[in-house]
Scaffold this active site. Sequence first.
Site, mmCIF file in Angstrom:
data_model
loop_
_atom_site.group_PDB
_atom_site.id
_atom_site.type_symbol
_atom_site.label_atom_id
_atom_site.label_comp_id
_atom_site.label_asym_id
_atom_site.label_seq_id
_atom_site.Cartn_x
_atom_site.Cartn_y
_atom_site.Cartn_z
ATOM 1 N N HIS A 1 0.797 -1.221 0.000
ATOM 2 C CA HIS A 1 0.000 0.000 0.000
ATOM 3 C C HIS A 1 0.837 1.282 0.000
ATOM 4 C CE1 HIS A 1 1.177 -0.680 4.114
ATOM 5 N NE2 HIS A 1 0.987 0.614 4.315
ATOM 6 N N HIS B 1 1.617 6.982 -0.490
ATOM 7 C CA HIS B 1 0.793 6.108 0.351
ATOM 8 C C HIS B 1 -0.546 5.918 -0.352
ATOM 9 C CE1 HIS B 1 -1.226 4.458 3.851
ATOM 10 N NE2 HIS B 1 -0.042 4.373 4.441
#
Length: 149
Positions: A57, A72
């Site tokens: 992620h 992110h």
Amino acid sequence: MTTVTSPLTGRVVGLAGVPDPVFSGAMVGPGTAIDPVRRPTEAVAPVDGVVVSMHPHAFVVVDADGHGVLTHLGIDTVQLNGEGFELLVSKGDTVTRGQAVIKWDPAAVEAAGKSPISPIVALEASPESLGDAVESGEVAVGDALFSWS
């Protein structure tokens, strides 16, 4: 001077628009955030450099000047345990700006109950060291987001 370019196509919401106090309060660092288009896509390297951190992620690329840029993908997406994310490079790899790093689907993240809004953060930077951070509008992969001296 490092120019950080957009790793995603979407709408810039700025860090203030991130539904997470750690990012919206710039505790991780200054930068901006993108609400990505809702289709399967690739997140690309925002600078030339070395991948020093790699998770399904999120990833960090450090450029030749030692500037680390965190991308992110979504908020609380660590809770998805990598589901829906495909790593295309490995920690330690040298990447070039625009090179695909992670394949993911923001619509699937949203369907799983997470926000797909993606912070792009200058790590260990002061707000004063960033110039002209984009806070709104549409961006495409490769558009300049901010510069860093």
